[in-house]
Write an enzyme that holds these catalytic residues in place. Structure first.
Site, short mmCIF file in Angstrom:
data_model
loop_
_atom_site.label_atom_id
_atom_site.label_comp_id
_atom_site.label_asym_id
_atom_site.label_seq_id
_atom_site.Cartn_x
_atom_site.Cartn_y
_atom_site.Cartn_z
N ASN A 9 80.73 27.30 37.55
CA ASN A 9 80.25 26.69 38.73
C ASN A 9 80.01 28.08 39.72
OD1 ASN A 9 79.50 25.95 41.32
ND2 ASN A 9 81.54 24.98 41.76
N TRP A 10 78.55 28.62 39.63
CA TRP A 10 78.20 29.97 40.14
C TRP A 10 78.25 29.69 41.77
CZ3 TRP A 10 74.04 32.84 37.59
CH2 TRP A 10 74.32 33.32 36.17
N LYS A 11 78.38 28.23 42.28
CA LYS A 11 78.32 28.13 43.80
C LYS A 11 77.14 28.87 44.36
CE LYS A 11 83.42 28.05 43.56
NZ LYS A 11 84.70 27.93 44.20
N HIS A 94 82.68 17.91 44.41
CA HIS A 94 83.46 19.06 44.52
C HIS A 94 84.05 19.25 45.80
CE1 HIS A 94 84.08 23.19 44.66
NE2 HIS A 94 84.06 23.27 43.34
N GLU A 96 84.50 21.56 47.83
CA GLU A 96 83.73 22.10 49.01
C GLU A 96 82.61 21.29 49.63
OE1 GLU A 96 82.60 25.59 46.71
OE2 GLU A 96 84.61 26.16 46.57
N GLU A 166 90.68 19.43 40.05
CA GLU A 166 90.77 20.81 40.68
C GLU A 166 91.55 20.59 41.88
OE1 GLU A 166 87.01 23.12 39.80
OE2 GLU A 166 86.46 21.75 41.41
N GLY A 172 89.43 29.18 44.17
CA GLY A 172 89.05 30.32 44.99
C GLY A 172 90.19 30.91 45.46
N SER A 211 90.78 28.86 40.07
CA SER A 211 91.38 29.99 39.60
C SER A 211 91.49 30.26 37.78
CB SER A 211 92.54 30.49 40.49
OG SER A 211 92.03 30.42 41.78
N GLY A 232 84.97 28.83 38.39
CA GLY A 232 84.31 29.36 39.54
C GLY A 232 84.04 31.00 39.41
N GLY A 233 84.99 31.46 40.29
CA GLY A 233 84.66 32.94 40.29
C GLY A 233 84.52 33.72 39.02
C1 PEP Z 1 85.26 25.67 41.35
O1 PEP Z 1 84.65 26.22 42.38
O2 PEP Z 1 85.12 24.54 40.95
C2 PEP Z 1 86.57 26.57 41.22
C3 PEP Z 1 87.37 25.98 40.16
O3 PEP Z 1 86.61 27.72 41.33
P1 PEP Z 1 87.55 29.03 41.31
O4 PEP Z 1 87.64 29.02 39.57
O5 PEP Z 1 86.99 30.24 41.73
O6 PEP Z 1 88.89 28.56 41.89
#
Ligand code: PEP
Length: 249
Positions: A9-11, A94, A96, A166, A172, A211, A232-233
């Site tokens: 997920n590049w957001k 999600h 966010e 999640e 994040g 993460s 994500g990251g």
């Molecule tokens: C996400 O945005 O779904 C996520 C898991 O982000 P991160 O890996 O950066 O925690």
């Protein structure tokens, strides 16, 4: 028996250049064919990704969709439009979106139905906040989010859904759920699903998100009920993401 799925997920990050770099890197690498790999970039990059990922193991996901197919909804994107870019998966719920855009369970369900109606697989994201975990309410919160959706679906629709657990406190933050914490919740989701249909529960793909990175992925993915990751990251770094994909293979 369940094909692992790693979704990046590049957001609101990335660029056309990064899309092309991913396409080239994955075309050159010996990608694990036993793993399904989905990149989920922002909407404007879908066209470039559609071309850059051709012939690679990478398929394409979207970060959200509008519940209806077309109309006067400035700024929105529909499932039908996503389908034109060969989008195979879409995120719904999600954290966010739940937090920053106040998406309710009802709205999330409407988006999920819209995805199913155009044969795009929804990745339903669920998870508890830190306060909820500290109050011992993790399973209650997660199963409410899962149950709201699953209890309203027909059996053939349930089969299409992927669930990403999640924990909100791990997204994040660099703070990951321990493999045992993640496994406990995943097992709870699968057991809940078995209440509808045991066979379906065995097929349900459960992703961990929060993460996940190149160092902790293998340990998390080794858990019996974790079938992949929503990353994500670390999905913005080609080498790290590739390592995570290999850990799942
Ligand atoms: C996400 O945005 O779904 C996520 C898991 O982000 P991160 O890996 O950066 O925690």
């Amino acid at each position: 028996m369940r094909t692992p799925l790693i979704a990046g997920n590049w957001k609101m990050n990335g660029s056309v250049a990064l899309i092309n770099d991913f396409g080239q890197a994955f075309a050159a690498a010996v990608s694990p064919t036993s793993v399904e790999v989905v990149i989920i970039p922002p909407f404007p990059y879908l066209d470039a990704a559609c071309q850059a990922f051709e012939g690679t193991v990478l398929s394409l996901g979207a970060q959200t969709l509008n519940p209806i197919h077309s109309g006067a909804h400035t700024g929105e994107v529909s499932g039908r439009m996503l389908k034109e870019f060969a989008v195979s998966h879409v995120l719904v719920g999600h954290s966010e979106r739940r937090q920053l855009y106040n998406e309710s369970d009802e709205q999330i369900f409407a988006r999920l139905l819209a995805a199913l109606s155009v044969e795009i697989k929804p990745i339903l994201c669920v998870g508890e906040s830190l306060e909820e975990r500290d109050a011992g309410r993790t399973m209650e919160v997660v199963l409410r989010q899962v149950g709201y959706v699953m209890s309203r679906l027909e059996p053939d629709q349930r089969q299409q859904v992927v669930i990403a657990y999640e924990p909100v406190w791990a997204i994040g933050t660099g703070r990951t759920a321990s493999p045992e914490q993640a496994q406990e919740v995943m097992a709870g989701i699968r057991a809940y699903q078995a209440g509808f249909d045991k066979q379906l529960a065995e097929k349900l793909r459960l992703l961990y998100g929060g993460s996940m990175n190149a160092s902790n992925a293998a340990e998390l993915l080794a858990q019996p009920d974790i079938d992949g990751g929503l990353v994500g990251g670390a999905s913005l770094k080609i080498d790290d993401f590739y390592t995570i994909c290999q850990s799942a293979g």
